[in-house]
Design a protein around this motif. Sequence first.
Motif, mmCIF file in Angstrom:
data_model
loop_
_atom_site.group_PDB
_atom_site.id
_atom_site.type_symbol
_atom_site.label_atom_id
_atom_site.label_comp_id
_atom_site.label_asym_id
_atom_site.label_seq_id
_atom_site.Cartn_x
_atom_site.Cartn_y
_atom_site.Cartn_z
ATOM 1 N N GLU A 1 -22.597 20.268 4.305
ATOM 2 C CA GLU A 1 -22.627 20.255 2.626
ATOM 3 C C GLU A 1 -22.825 21.583 2.201
ATOM 4 O O GLU A 1 -22.010 21.894 1.291
ATOM 5 C CB GLU A 1 -23.402 19.105 2.484
ATOM 6 C CG GLU A 1 -22.925 17.679 2.871
ATOM 7 C CD GLU A 1 -21.675 17.180 2.359
ATOM 8 O OE1 GLU A 1 -21.126 17.749 1.445
ATOM 9 O OE2 GLU A 1 -21.071 16.476 2.928
ATOM 10 N N LEU A 2 -24.009 22.289 2.444
ATOM 11 C CA LEU A 2 -24.146 23.436 1.818
ATOM 12 C C LEU A 2 -23.162 24.322 2.118
ATOM 13 O O LEU A 2 -22.840 25.194 1.332
ATOM 14 C CB LEU A 2 -25.554 24.102 2.463
ATOM 15 C CG LEU A 2 -26.861 23.114 1.854
ATOM 16 C CD1 LEU A 2 -28.087 23.717 2.418
ATOM 17 C CD2 LEU A 2 -26.849 22.898 0.617
ATOM 18 N N VAL A 3 -22.637 24.661 3.276
ATOM 19 C CA VAL A 3 -21.384 25.542 3.566
ATOM 20 C C VAL A 3 -20.390 25.173 2.901
ATOM 21 O O VAL A 3 -19.846 26.105 2.221
ATOM 22 C CB VAL A 3 -21.212 25.829 5.062
ATOM 23 C CG1 VAL A 3 -20.211 26.487 5.545
ATOM 24 C CG2 VAL A 3 -22.625 26.416 5.878
ATOM 25 N N THR A 4 -19.847 24.009 3.013
ATOM 26 C CA THR A 4 -18.661 23.502 2.206
ATOM 27 C C THR A 4 -18.687 23.865 0.799
ATOM 28 O O THR A 4 -17.869 24.317 0.356
ATOM 29 C CB THR A 4 -18.631 21.987 2.443
ATOM 30 O OG1 THR A 4 -18.288 21.537 3.869
ATOM 31 C CG2 THR A 4 -17.155 21.464 1.823
ATOM 32 N N GLU B 1 -17.793 32.960 -4.463
ATOM 33 C CA GLU B 1 -17.426 33.774 -3.765
ATOM 34 C C GLU B 1 -17.890 34.451 -2.510
ATOM 35 O O GLU B 1 -19.039 34.180 -2.394
ATOM 36 C CB GLU B 1 -17.465 35.056 -4.806
ATOM 37 C CG GLU B 1 -16.484 34.788 -5.961
ATOM 38 C CD GLU B 1 -14.936 34.797 -6.082
ATOM 39 O OE1 GLU B 1 -14.760 35.660 -5.176
ATOM 40 O OE2 GLU B 1 -14.443 34.139 -6.749
ATOM 41 N N PRO B 2 -17.150 34.800 -1.550
ATOM 42 C CA PRO B 2 -17.987 35.655 -0.548
ATOM 43 C C PRO B 2 -18.587 36.836 -0.836
ATOM 44 O O PRO B 2 -18.312 37.258 -2.168
ATOM 45 C CB PRO B 2 -16.763 36.056 0.450
ATOM 46 C CG PRO B 2 -15.392 35.614 -0.511
ATOM 47 C CD PRO B 2 -15.563 35.194 -1.653
ATOM 48 N N PRO B 3 -19.462 37.337 -0.154
ATOM 49 C CA PRO B 3 -19.786 37.281 1.200
ATOM 50 C C PRO B 3 -20.740 35.917 1.365
ATOM 51 O O PRO B 3 -21.402 35.419 0.251
ATOM 52 C CB PRO B 3 -20.386 38.244 1.864
ATOM 53 C CG PRO B 3 -21.208 38.924 0.643
ATOM 54 C CD PRO B 3 -19.958 38.478 -0.557
ATOM 55 N N PHE B 4 -20.513 35.275 2.452
ATOM 56 C CA PHE B 4 -21.446 33.962 2.622
ATOM 57 C C PHE B 4 -22.275 34.272 3.866
ATOM 58 O O PHE B 4 -21.922 34.914 5.021
ATOM 59 C CB PHE B 4 -20.587 32.610 3.096
ATOM 60 C CG PHE B 4 -19.532 32.293 2.084
ATOM 61 C CD1 PHE B 4 -20.014 31.932 0.936
ATOM 62 C CD2 PHE B 4 -18.157 32.448 2.377
ATOM 63 C CE1 PHE B 4 -19.046 31.613 -0.153
ATOM 64 C CE2 PHE B 4 -17.227 32.266 1.393
ATOM 65 C CZ PHE B 4 -17.658 31.654 0.190
ATOM 66 N N ALA B 5 -23.355 33.605 4.113
ATOM 67 C CA ALA B 5 -24.550 33.913 4.954
ATOM 68 C C ALA B 5 -25.218 32.505 5.236
ATOM 69 O O ALA B 5 -25.693 32.016 4.138
ATOM 70 C CB ALA B 5 -25.358 35.108 4.878
ATOM 71 N N LEU B 6 -25.194 32.219 6.622
ATOM 72 C CA LEU B 6 -26.265 30.894 6.906
ATOM 73 C C LEU B 6 -27.357 31.446 7.402
ATOM 74 O O LEU B 6 -27.463 32.351 8.345
ATOM 75 C CB LEU B 6 -25.409 29.980 7.780
ATOM 76 C CG LEU B 6 -26.026 28.953 8.357
ATOM 77 C CD1 LEU B 6 -26.422 27.916 7.221
ATOM 78 C CD2 LEU B 6 -25.132 28.165 9.462
#
Length: 89
Positions: free
Chosen positions: A7-10, A17-22
Amino acid sequence: MLLVVSELVTNAVEHAEPPFALHLHRERAGSRVWVGVTDGGPAEAEGAWTASCTDDEHGRGIAIVDILADAHGIRTHAGGSTHWARIPA
């Protein structure tokens, strides 16, 4: 835990906007896992999936996180924000 991470990633992919980091780590005190998804800030337009579906097909992600997590929130910073949750391990 997998549902909260999903859910958080979606939400990041569809609304930011990117960038995304987990980020994932086990907290020292207690038996919880801290999950964070960092993004580059709000998107100018909704993602392709969100824009293509009706209102009743989306919009429950944070409610799911609220039910499954011990705590959750948002940290804003100069480059965007981090949506986080603490999940029982």
